[in-house]
Design a protein around this motif. Structure first.
Motif, PDB file in Angstrom:
ATOM      1  N   GLU A 160       0.817  -1.212   0.000  1.00 18.24           N
ATOM      2  CA  GLU A 160       0.000   0.000   0.000  1.00 18.24           C
ATOM      3  C   GLU A 160       0.845   1.254   0.000  1.00 18.24           C
ATOM      4  OE1 GLU A 160      -3.613   2.012   2.621  1.00 18.24           O
ATOM      5  OE2 GLU A 160      -3.166  -0.138   2.767  1.00 18.24           O
ATOM      6  N   ALA A 161       1.996   1.225   0.698  1.00 19.84           N
ATOM      7  CA  ALA A 161       2.865   2.404   0.763  1.00 19.84           C
ATOM      8  C   ALA A 161       3.751   2.535  -0.465  1.00 19.84           C
ATOM      9  CB  ALA A 161       3.722   2.333   2.027  1.00 19.84           C
ATOM     10  N   GLY A 162       3.810   1.473  -1.272  1.00 18.96           N
ATOM     11  CA  GLY A 162       4.635   1.517  -2.472  1.00 18.96           C
ATOM     12  C   GLY A 162       6.121   1.491  -2.192  1.00 18.96           C
ATOM     13  N   VAL A 163       6.522   0.737  -1.152  1.00 16.08           N
ATOM     14  CA  VAL A 163       7.930   0.634  -0.798  1.00 16.08           C
ATOM     15  C   VAL A 163       8.280  -0.834  -0.614  1.00 16.08           C
ATOM     16  CG1 VAL A 163       7.959   2.890   0.323  1.00 16.08           C
ATOM     17  CG2 VAL A 163       7.451   0.854   1.675  1.00 16.08           C
ATOM     18  N   SER A 172      12.198  -4.084   3.002  1.00 14.05           N
ATOM     19  CA  SER A 172      13.367  -3.609   3.754  1.00 14.05           C
ATOM     20  C   SER A 172      13.156  -2.174   4.241  1.00 14.05           C
ATOM     21  CB  SER A 172      14.633  -3.692   2.885  1.00 14.05           C
ATOM     22  OG  SER A 172      14.532  -2.822   1.765  1.00 14.05           O
ATOM     23  N   THR A 173      12.456  -1.351   3.458  1.00 16.39           N
ATOM     24  CA  THR A 173      12.158   0.014   3.887  1.00 16.39           C
ATOM     25  C   THR A 173      11.201   0.002   5.079  1.00 16.39           C
ATOM     26  OG1 THR A 173      12.484   0.902   1.665  1.00 16.39           O
ATOM     27  CG2 THR A 173      11.190   2.241   3.192  1.00 16.39           C
ATOM     28  N   ILE A 174      10.187  -0.871   5.022  1.00 17.26           N
ATOM     29  CA  ILE A 174       9.281  -1.011   6.162  1.00 17.26           C
ATOM     30  C   ILE A 174      10.065  -1.381   7.412  1.00 17.26           C
ATOM     31  CG2 ILE A 174       7.349  -2.310   7.122  1.00 17.26           C
ATOM     32  CD1 ILE A 174       6.482  -0.476   4.944  1.00 17.26           C
ATOM     33  N   SER A 175      10.993  -2.320   7.278  1.00 14.82           N
ATOM     34  CA  SER A 175      11.800  -2.754   8.415  1.00 14.82           C
ATOM     35  C   SER A 175      12.622  -1.594   8.970  1.00 14.82           C
ATOM     36  CB  SER A 175      12.727  -3.901   7.999  1.00 14.82           C
ATOM     37  OG  SER A 175      13.553  -4.295   9.068  1.00 14.82           O
ATOM     38  N   ALA A 197       9.745  11.965   3.715  1.00 16.88           N
ATOM     39  CA  ALA A 197       8.445  11.779   3.058  1.00 16.88           C
ATOM     40  C   ALA A 197       8.053  10.307   3.025  1.00 16.88           C
ATOM     41  CB  ALA A 197       8.491  12.354   1.639  1.00 16.88           C
ATOM     42  N   THR A 198       9.039   9.430   2.777  1.00 11.67           N
ATOM     43  CA  THR A 198       8.768   7.995   2.765  1.00 11.67           C
ATOM     44  C   THR A 198       8.391   7.499   4.149  1.00 11.67           C
ATOM     45  OG1 THR A 198      10.347   7.678   0.959  1.00 11.67           O
ATOM     46  CG2 THR A 198       9.755   5.727   2.230  1.00 11.67           C
ATOM     47  N   ARG A 199       9.138   7.965   5.145  1.00 12.39           N
ATOM     48  CA  ARG A 199       8.835   7.561   6.519  1.00 12.39           C
ATOM     49  C   ARG A 199       7.418   7.983   6.903  1.00 12.39           C
ATOM     50  NH1 ARG A 199      12.089   6.281  10.608  1.00 12.39           N
ATOM     51  NH2 ARG A 199      13.922   7.118   9.526  1.00 12.39           N
ATOM     52  N   GLU A 200       7.050   9.224   6.542  1.00 10.90           N
ATOM     53  CA  GLU A 200       5.721   9.718   6.878  1.00 10.90           C
ATOM     54  C   GLU A 200       4.642   8.887   6.201  1.00 10.90           C
ATOM     55  OE1 GLU A 200       3.153  13.908   6.641  1.00 10.90           O
ATOM     56  OE2 GLU A 200       5.265  13.841   6.007  1.00 10.90           O
ATOM     57  N   ARG A 201       4.871   8.526   4.926  1.00  5.82           N
ATOM     58  CA  ARG A 201       3.888   7.718   4.189  1.00  5.82           C
ATOM     59  C   ARG A 201       3.723   6.349   4.831  1.00  5.82           C
ATOM     60  NH1 ARG A 201       6.078   8.210  -0.272  1.00  5.82           N
ATOM     61  NH2 ARG A 201       6.966   6.158  -0.749  1.00  5.82           N
ATOM     62  N   VAL A 202       4.842   5.732   5.209  1.00  5.01           N
ATOM     63  CA  VAL A 202       4.782   4.415   5.836  1.00  5.01           C
ATOM     64  C   VAL A 202       4.080   4.496   7.192  1.00  5.01           C
ATOM     65  CG1 VAL A 202       6.175   2.571   6.870  1.00  5.01           C
ATOM     66  CG2 VAL A 202       6.802   3.510   4.639  1.00  5.01           C
ATOM     67  N   GLU A 203       4.433   5.512   7.993  1.00  5.74           N
ATOM     68  CA  GLU A 203       3.793   5.667   9.295  1.00  5.74           C
ATOM     69  C   GLU A 203       2.285   5.857   9.149  1.00  5.74           C
ATOM     70  OE1 GLU A 203       4.936   5.368  12.255  1.00  5.74           O
ATOM     71  OE2 GLU A 203       7.099   5.605  12.176  1.00  5.74           O
ATOM     72  N   GLU A 227      -3.212   3.710   9.678  1.00  6.74           N
ATOM     73  CA  GLU A 227      -4.512   3.460   9.051  1.00  6.74           C
ATOM     74  C   GLU A 227      -4.889   1.988   9.064  1.00  6.74           C
ATOM     75  OE1 GLU A 227      -4.040   5.126   5.200  1.00  6.74           O
ATOM     76  OE2 GLU A 227      -4.394   7.213   5.854  1.00  6.74           O
ATOM     77  N   ARG A 228      -3.899   1.121   8.912  1.00  5.51           N
ATOM     78  CA  ARG A 228      -4.177  -0.316   8.859  1.00  5.51           C
ATOM     79  C   ARG A 228      -4.200  -0.970  10.242  1.00  5.51           C
ATOM     80  NH1 ARG A 228      -3.552  -2.626   3.779  1.00  5.51           N
ATOM     81  NH2 ARG A 228      -4.390  -4.470   4.831  1.00  5.51           N
ATOM     82  N   GLY A 229      -3.969  -0.169  11.279  1.00  5.62           N
ATOM     83  CA  GLY A 229      -4.038  -0.705  12.633  1.00  5.62           C
ATOM     84  C   GLY A 229      -2.895  -1.624  12.994  1.00  5.62           C
ATOM     85  N   TYR A 230      -1.744  -1.419  12.346  1.00  5.63           N
ATOM     86  CA  TYR A 230      -0.590  -2.267  12.644  1.00  5.63           C
ATOM     87  C   TYR A 230      -0.087  -1.985  14.056  1.00  5.63           C
ATOM     88  CZ  TYR A 230       4.045  -4.315  12.379  1.00  5.63           C
ATOM     89  OH  TYR A 230       5.162  -5.051  12.628  1.00  5.63           O
ATOM     90  N   GLN A 231       0.146  -3.013  14.841  1.00  8.94           N
ATOM     91  CA  GLN A 231       0.620  -2.887  16.222  1.00  8.94           C
ATOM     92  C   GLN A 231       2.100  -3.197  16.311  1.00  8.94           C
ATOM     93  OE1 GLN A 231      -1.361  -1.880  18.908  1.00  8.94           O
ATOM     94  NE2 GLN A 231      -2.736  -1.391  17.202  1.00  8.94           N
ATOM     95  N   ARG A 232       2.911  -2.161  16.609  1.00 13.69           N
ATOM     96  CA  ARG A 232       4.339  -2.404  16.794  1.00 13.69           C
ATOM     97  C   ARG A 232       4.577  -3.228  18.044  1.00 13.69           C
ATOM     98  NH1 ARG A 232       4.146   2.893  15.138  1.00 13.69           N
ATOM     99  NH2 ARG A 232       5.596   3.540  13.510  1.00 13.69           N
ATOM    100  N   ARG A 233       5.616  -4.018  18.010  1.00 19.77           N
ATOM    101  CA  ARG A 233       6.031  -4.689  19.235  1.00 19.77           C
ATOM    102  C   ARG A 233       6.421  -3.613  20.243  1.00 19.77           C
ATOM    103  NH1 ARG A 233      11.142  -7.988  18.368  1.00 19.77           N
ATOM    104  NH2 ARG A 233      12.072  -5.934  18.648  1.00 19.77           N
TER     105      ARG A 233
END
Length: 345
Positions: free
Chosen positions: A18-21, A24-27, A39-45, A50-56
């Motif tokens: 969805e973020a178009g990356v 490895s960039t997500i990691s 800008a990439t970091r902001e898009r990923v965040e 929005e997707r409700g991803y829960q960080r450890r």
């Protein structure tokens, strides 16, 4: 470095697509790596939220160390202990321990501190600095480590939570007290010129003098450091002449201690020949001879509020936007025996 594990509802692949990356960039974003374009970091965040991803470690999970970290650029045994006591009292209420770190300059901690705090994973961080560099803020936020700046030396970024005190009002109250006693020749010694608290206290002094229609000798406004030497060095110059000031407003109690030392050296009696007002109201102020008139800065409570705020931010749901908390606590004048009417009043 191992990345965080996705929740059951969303995978890292979903976020990357969805973020178009790349994955490895997500990691890199999740692990707080600095080598990601803003800008990439902001898009990923944004996609993660929005997707409700829960960080450890999001919220108060078992992967976090049960710690609050407080970070200074230098330790003043008296002033710093007030803040530390405040942080520690709140930490105990929440079953947390306190880690004390000294790093960097008064403007920001060193890069190696950021690497260390990422490994320690405290519940939150209390920073006694001007601000935190954007890349450091992003790294901490990527690892869900909230931070709060306490007694900011500068004007923190709009997105940086902070707890400070009413420095301008403190400078105003101190100077007005001296004016009401009858002083007209009033000098001000404060901290470094690149610190907002120094400038605010002097602005309060200027406002009081201007409101009373009193002229301000530019040579009687001195910038230095908040230590005893800062007060002592400037006091030697200010009090050496015949047309010396009859009162000094010092930007810290430690500076006021330096002024008192020089007054004794010159044979000036306090408060008969020279009135002195300090700032902070550290415990030592009430044990000096004479006891020091000073502006009470609620240092312990500032530490308490900063710790509470860091814990509250740690407990906030991930992805929920909230206004950046900014808090300025009230100051108050404490009148003791180091101030009196001038001899020629």
């Amino acid at each position: 470095m191992k990345s965080d594990v996705a929740s059951e509802r969303v995978t890292l692949a979903d976020v990357a697509d969805e973020a178009g990356v790349s994955l490895s960039t997500i990691s890199k974003v999740l692990n707080g790596r600095a080598d990601v374009a803003p800008a990439t970091r902001e898009r990923v965040e944004q996609v993660l939220a929005e997707r409700g991803y829960q960080r450890r470690g999001g919220g108060r999970s078992e992967t976090r160390a049960e710690l609050i970290e407080i970070v200074f650029h230098e330790l003043d045994r008296i002033w710093s202990m007030e803040l530390i006591d405040g942080v520690e009292s709140v930490a105990k209420e929440h079953g947390l321990s306190v880690v004390l770190t000294v790093s960097g300059s008064r403007h920001s901690p060193d890069a190696d501190w950021v690497e260390g705090v990422m490994r320690r994973r405290p519940v939150g961080v209390v920073l006694v600095f001007s601000d935190l560099a954007p890349e450091y803020r992003e790294q901490l936020r990527a690892r869900a480590i909230p931070f709060v700046i306490v007694d900011p030396a500068g004007d923190p970024s709009p997105d940086a939570p902070s707890v400070g005190s009413a420095n301008w009002s403190g400078g105003l109250a101190a100077t007005r007290h001296l004016i009401e006693l009858g002083h007209r020749r009033i000098a001000a010694i404060t901290g470094p010129e690149d610190m907002m608290c120094s400038l605010a206290r002097v602005d309060g002094y200027r406002s009081a003098m201007n409101s009373a229609g009193l002229s301000i000798d530019p040579a009687w406004i001195r910038f230095g450091d908040f230590h005893v030497t800062g007060g002592r060095d400037h006091a030697r110059e200010l009090l050496a002449g015949t047309d010396r000031p009859t009162a000094v407003f010092a930007g810290s109690d430690m500076q006021a201690l330096g002024v008192l030392e020089v007054a004794r050296e010159l044979g000036l009696r306090v408060p008969e020949d020279l009135s002195v007002v300090g700032y902070d109201d550290i415990p030592l102020a009430r044990w000096l001879t004479p006891r020091l008139t000073t502006v009470h800065q609620p240092l312990r409570r500032m530490g308490e509020e900063a710790a509470r705020l860091a814990i509250r931010l740690a407990d906030a749901p991930i992805g929920v936007a909230a206004p950046t908390p900014r808090m300025d606590l009230a100051t108050s004048l404490v009148i003791r025996e180091s101030t009196a009417a001038p001899a020629d009043a």
